[in-house]
Design a protein around this motif. Structure first.
Motif, short mmCIF file in Angstrom:
data_model
loop_
_atom_site.label_atom_id
_atom_site.label_comp_id
_atom_site.label_asym_id
_atom_site.label_seq_id
_atom_site.Cartn_x
_atom_site.Cartn_y
_atom_site.Cartn_z
N THR A 1 0.85 -1.18 0.00
CA THR A 1 0.00 0.00 0.00
C THR A 1 0.89 1.23 0.00
N PRO A 2 0.65 2.15 -0.94
CA PRO A 2 1.53 3.33 -1.00
C PRO A 2 1.65 4.02 0.36
N SER A 3 2.85 4.49 0.64
CA SER A 3 3.15 5.09 1.93
C SER A 3 2.40 6.40 2.12
N THR A 4 1.99 6.63 3.36
CA THR A 4 1.40 7.94 3.71
C THR A 4 2.48 8.87 4.28
N HIS A 5 3.70 8.37 4.39
CA HIS A 5 4.80 9.18 4.89
C HIS A 5 5.32 10.09 3.78
N THR A 6 5.56 11.34 4.11
CA THR A 6 6.24 12.23 3.17
C THR A 6 7.74 11.98 3.26
N PRO A 7 8.51 12.39 2.25
CA PRO A 7 9.96 12.26 2.36
C PRO A 7 10.52 12.92 3.62
N GLU A 8 9.96 14.06 4.00
CA GLU A 8 10.42 14.77 5.21
C GLU A 8 10.17 13.92 6.45
N GLN A 9 9.00 13.29 6.51
CA GLN A 9 8.69 12.44 7.66
C GLN A 9 9.60 11.22 7.71
N ILE A 10 9.89 10.65 6.54
CA ILE A 10 10.77 9.48 6.50
C ILE A 10 12.16 9.86 7.00
N ARG A 11 12.67 11.01 6.56
CA ARG A 11 14.00 11.42 7.01
C ARG A 11 14.02 11.70 8.51
N ALA A 12 12.94 12.26 9.02
CA ALA A 12 12.88 12.54 10.46
C ALA A 12 12.86 11.25 11.26
N LEU A 13 12.08 10.27 10.80
CA LEU A 13 12.04 8.98 11.49
C LEU A 13 13.38 8.28 11.43
N ARG A 14 14.04 8.40 10.29
CA ARG A 14 15.35 7.77 10.13
C ARG A 14 16.38 8.41 11.06
N ALA A 15 16.28 9.71 11.25
CA ALA A 15 17.21 10.41 12.15
C ALA A 15 17.08 9.90 13.58
N GLU A 16 15.88 9.45 13.94
CA GLU A 16 15.65 8.91 15.28
C GLU A 16 16.19 7.47 15.40
N ASN A 17 16.39 6.80 14.28
CA ASN A 17 16.83 5.40 14.27
C ASN A 17 17.86 5.20 13.16
N PRO A 18 19.02 5.83 13.29
CA PRO A 18 19.98 5.84 12.18
C PRO A 18 20.77 4.55 12.01
N LYS A 19 20.82 3.70 13.01
CA LYS A 19 21.71 2.54 12.95
C LYS A 19 21.05 1.27 12.44
N ALA A 20 19.73 1.25 12.38
CA ALA A 20 19.05 0.06 11.86
C ALA A 20 19.39 -0.12 10.39
N ARG A 21 19.50 -1.37 9.96
CA ARG A 21 19.72 -1.63 8.55
C ARG A 21 18.56 -1.04 7.74
N ALA A 22 18.87 -0.54 6.56
CA ALA A 22 17.86 0.16 5.76
C ALA A 22 16.64 -0.72 5.51
N ARG A 23 16.87 -1.96 5.18
CA ARG A 23 15.76 -2.88 4.89
C ARG A 23 14.88 -3.08 6.13
N ASP A 24 15.53 -3.26 7.29
CA ASP A 24 14.78 -3.47 8.53
C ASP A 24 14.02 -2.21 8.92
N PHE A 25 14.66 -1.06 8.77
CA PHE A 25 14.00 0.20 9.12
C PHE A 25 12.77 0.42 8.24
N ALA A 26 12.90 0.18 6.95
CA ALA A 26 11.77 0.37 6.04
C ALA A 26 10.60 -0.53 6.42
N ALA A 27 10.90 -1.79 6.73
CA ALA A 27 9.84 -2.72 7.12
C ALA A 27 9.16 -2.25 8.41
N LEU A 28 9.96 -1.74 9.34
CA LEU A 28 9.42 -1.26 10.61
C LEU A 28 8.45 -0.10 10.40
#
Length: 351
Positions: A6-33
């Motif tokens: 299902t297409p994401s409801t996250h904006t690119p800005e929201q995705i970057r903000a969430l990633r900044a809170e969890n920078p060490k997770a593997r990209a694949r695992d973070f995306a799934a989360l």
């Protein structure tokens, strides 16, 4: 995977903000989360650390060779195949392309090479450069990771040559295709056996099964002896240890809908780690979730050079995880054939 996206409801800005809170997770695992695809995660950094590039193999591969020694990575849900080398000997094709280098050996299916990105991320030892390609559903097809020996100037030239006019941080994705479970036509079983026996090249297999309305797992389940037999699910682990101990060269095929990557040669250091069985060699790494293997098959295909004997592992949905053959470039794979033939078939018949 059988689920659709299902297409994401996250904006690119929201995705970057969430990633900044969890920078060490593997990209694949973070995306799934976060309930997004890995492609959406990467796209969110377009204009920051990522550049959208032309992902077509005919545009990309002639330039990859200029990067020098790199790491080629192809994976599916259950297995990761990593090979150091140089991209050489590219052959274009409308439906299938090939790289036939001595170390990086690949088959690509261009219709699945939809979204491409060049990334320059901050690393502890300097910039981490990579090329990452995703399919229309946002799943990774192939990645190229540069290292200290790679040519950073050639990377910049590649990005400049392939940079797309539109640099968007949002993607329009299509639903992920479900995995096709075992398929076969009992009315054509004798025809399958006759044509299987008459094969002269392993590349004929998919054409004949498709024409007879079978798929790979369905054909394995139905064709019977001497062509296919179910074996223990830990056979892959047994084979890797035996190949390392007895110095048996292998050909290991790992792929997804858009790409198959092949290792040809020895494996040396086999490292179990939790549910993973790993090959940790200097130029080749394999990471296999052994607990994802639901069925394992010994498969024999006749060829002009003698029988090609493989082990094939499938997941619970019927998806192919990996195949292993004996390496036969220099000599017949006598040790491989003997070891695999000696593996006992399972007595229990599959439904």
């Amino acid at each position: 995977m059988a689920n659709t996206h299902t297409p994401s409801t996250h904006t690119p800005e929201q995705i970057r903000a969430l990633r900044a809170e969890n920078p060490k997770a593997r990209a694949r695992d973070f995306a799934a989360l976060q309930g997004i695809t890995e492609a959406e995660l990467v796209a969110a950094y377009v204009g920051h650390t990522a550049t959208a590039i032309n992902a077509a193999p005919d545009a990309l591969f002639p330039l990859l060779g200029n990067l020098g020694d790199v790491l080629a990575l192809t994976r599916n849900e259950s297995c990761v195949h990593e090979r150091r080398g140089i991209y050489k000997d590219y052959h274009s094709g409308a439906h299938a392309s090939m790289v036939l280098g001595s170390e990086i050996d690949m088959r690509m299916f261009p219709s699945h090479w939809k979204f491409g990105f060049a990334l320059v991320d901050a690393g502890e030892d300097g910039p981490k450069r990579s090329i990452q390609v995703f399919d229309a559903a946002g799943d990774a097809v192939h990645k190229v990771h540069l290292n200290a020996a790679s040519d950073a100037v050639a990377f910049d030239a590649l990005v400049a040559a392939l940079r797309l006019p539109e640099q968007s941080g949002s993607l329009t994705l299509t639903a992920r295709a479900p995995v096709e479970g075992p398929k076969g036509d009992a009315a054509r079983l004798e025809e399958l056996r006759t044509e299987w026996k008459a094969m002269t090249d392993t590349h004929q297999f998919l054409r004949l099964t498709h024409r007879l309305k079978f798929n790979r797992l369905g054909a394995n389940r139905m064709v019977g002896a001497p062509f296919a037999a179910p074996i223990a699910r830990d056979a892959i682990t047994q084979v890797l240890h035996a190949a390392a101990d007895q110095k048996i060269p292998l050909m290991i095929f790992v792929g997804n809908a858009g790409c198959i990557q092949i290792h040809g040669g020895m494996v040396e250091k086999i490292v179990p780690m939790g549910p993973w069985i790993n090959v940790m060699d200097p130029r080749f790494n394999l990471h296999l979730r052994a607990d994802h293997i639901a069925e394992c098959w010994r498969v024999i295909k006749p060829t002009q050079r003698g029988d090609a004997i493989s082990i094939e592992a499938f997941d619970a949905e019927g998806g192919l995880i990996l195949q292993i053959f004996g390496y036969r470039k220099d000599a017949p794979p006598v040790a491989w054939d003997a070891f695999v033939t000696a593996l006992p078939a399972l007595e229990a018949e599959l439904a």
